[in-house]
Scaffold this motif. Structure first.
Motif, PDB file in Angstrom:
ATOM      1  N   THR A 152       0.844  -1.194   0.000  1.00 18.90           N
ATOM      2  CA  THR A 152       0.000   0.000   0.000  1.00 18.90           C
ATOM      3  C   THR A 152       0.876   1.240   0.000  1.00 18.90           C
ATOM      4  OG1 THR A 152      -0.133  -0.015   2.424  1.00 18.90           O
ATOM      5  CG2 THR A 152      -1.855  -1.175   1.222  1.00 18.90           C
ATOM      6  N   ASP A 153       0.336   2.306  -0.549  1.00 19.01           N
ATOM      7  CA  ASP A 153       1.090   3.560  -0.642  1.00 19.01           C
ATOM      8  C   ASP A 153       0.882   4.400   0.618  1.00 19.01           C
ATOM      9  OD1 ASP A 153       2.626   5.451  -2.533  1.00 19.01           O
ATOM     10  OD2 ASP A 153       0.988   6.689  -1.731  1.00 19.01           O
ATOM     11  N   LYS A 154       1.958   4.700   1.326  1.00 21.28           N
ATOM     12  CA  LYS A 154       1.914   5.555   2.507  1.00 21.28           C
ATOM     13  C   LYS A 154       3.012   6.607   2.402  1.00 21.28           C
ATOM     14  CE  LYS A 154      -0.173   2.304   5.778  1.00 21.28           C
ATOM     15  NZ  LYS A 154      -0.040   1.628   7.106  1.00 21.28           N
ATOM     16  N   GLN A 158       5.918   2.488  -0.818  1.00 20.38           N
ATOM     17  CA  GLN A 158       5.203   1.216  -0.854  1.00 20.38           C
ATOM     18  C   GLN A 158       5.514   0.439   0.429  1.00 20.38           C
ATOM     19  OE1 GLN A 158       3.053  -0.037  -3.450  1.00 20.38           O
ATOM     20  NE2 GLN A 158       3.124   2.153  -3.894  1.00 20.38           N
ATOM     21  N   GLU A 161       1.417  -4.452   3.980  1.00 19.94           N
ATOM     22  CA  GLU A 161       0.354  -4.409   4.981  1.00 19.94           C
ATOM     23  C   GLU A 161      -0.319  -5.781   5.072  1.00 19.94           C
ATOM     24  OE1 GLU A 161      -3.914  -2.093   5.734  1.00 19.94           O
ATOM     25  OE2 GLU A 161      -2.442  -1.302   4.316  1.00 19.94           O
TER      26      GLU A 161
END
Length: 269
Positions: A152-154, A158, A161
């Motif tokens: 997931t993009d945070k 990347q 998760e």
């Protein structure tokens, strides 16, 4: 070719127990099997887990068919046929994960195009599934799971998760089963698929021989609540009412008020 009214009579359960190592799959499967058949000598375990089934021999005199590498679909099928010929009423495959791991390893070593190579894998796996589905015995499949992740993009990065547990088998294996229990590390079971209607929406539970008894009754009868309500009305004494109550454990909770009402009527008489 003809049409007939659908009925459930002497159905053979095909169920899966999925969970990580240490979640109690083998032990739970044995308890379920005993609840279904009430005879340890009618239970056979196809053991791919380095004799793990022998650890519970104190439970009763069930049979074990050790299966060692290579874990080809054909060797699984041969073991299933051996158990059937030996008169097993419940066959536990502990576990089915090695079959898929073998096929993945075999696929990775095939020369040529990876996509077309699946044409050599799918028929073998399909034959394994058909041997399970067409067996005249009840089948309990154990399947190992592992933690699954997605990226997931945070903040522009990347990051992996956790998204839950993924079974170590071909995607969709649960669709082949009537009942699927998911076990956690504390040995608690919840249902992710339940075509019996016995466990769906109910709290987590420890699987036991009593659970197997409920499953056996569902398989062996085409009874509905309406039929049993009529039987309750026709009972003429307390003893017969109690016997009827004990005969149908899967209906005891939902029809308890009916049983109590009839008991009161018979007592007043």
């Amino acid at each position: 070719m003809n049409l007939q009214i659908a009925q459930r009579r002497n159905a053979k359960m095909k169920m899966a127990l999925m969970g990580p190592s240490g979640s109690g799959k083998t032990y739970s499967a044995l308890l379920l099997a005993y609840g279904i058949t009430k005879d340890w000598s009618k239970i056979a375990v196809i053991d791919t887990e380095n004799h793990s089934a022998d650890l519970y021999s104190h439970l009763g005199p069930y049979y074990v068919c050790p299966l060692t590498a290579p874990f080809t679909p054909e060797r699984y099928i041969e073991a299933i046929k051996l158990c059937e010929k030996s008169g097993a009423e419940v066959i536990i495959i502990d576990s089915i994960s090695q079959e898929w791991e073998y096929l993945l390893d075999y696929h990775s070593n095939l020369p040529g195009n990876s996509f077309t190579a699946w044409s050599k894998i799918t028929p073998r796996h399909s034959a394994f599934i058909q041997a399970i589905m067409q067996s005249p015995a009840h089948l309990i499949l154990t399947c190992r799971t592992k933690q699954d992740y997605v990226l997931t993009d945070k903040n522009g990065k990347q990051v992996p998760e956790k998204v839950g547990l993924k079974s170590i088998q071909r995607d969709g294996i649960e669709y082949e089963c009537t009942l699927v229990f998911d076990l956690d590390i504390k040995n608690n079971a919840s249902t992710s698929k339940d075509r019996t209607g016995l466990f769906q929406g109910k709290p987590e539970q420890k699987l036991s021989s009593s659970t197997g008894e409920l499953i056996a009754e569902w398989c062996n009868t085409g009874l509905s609540e309406e039929v049993i309500v009529e039987q309750i009305k026709q009972v003429s004494n307390i003893k017969d009412l109690y016997d009827l109550y004990k005969q149908h454990p899967s209906f005891q909770e939902s029809l308890k008020p009916k049983f109590e009402q009839r008991k009161q009527q018979l007592t007043n008489y």
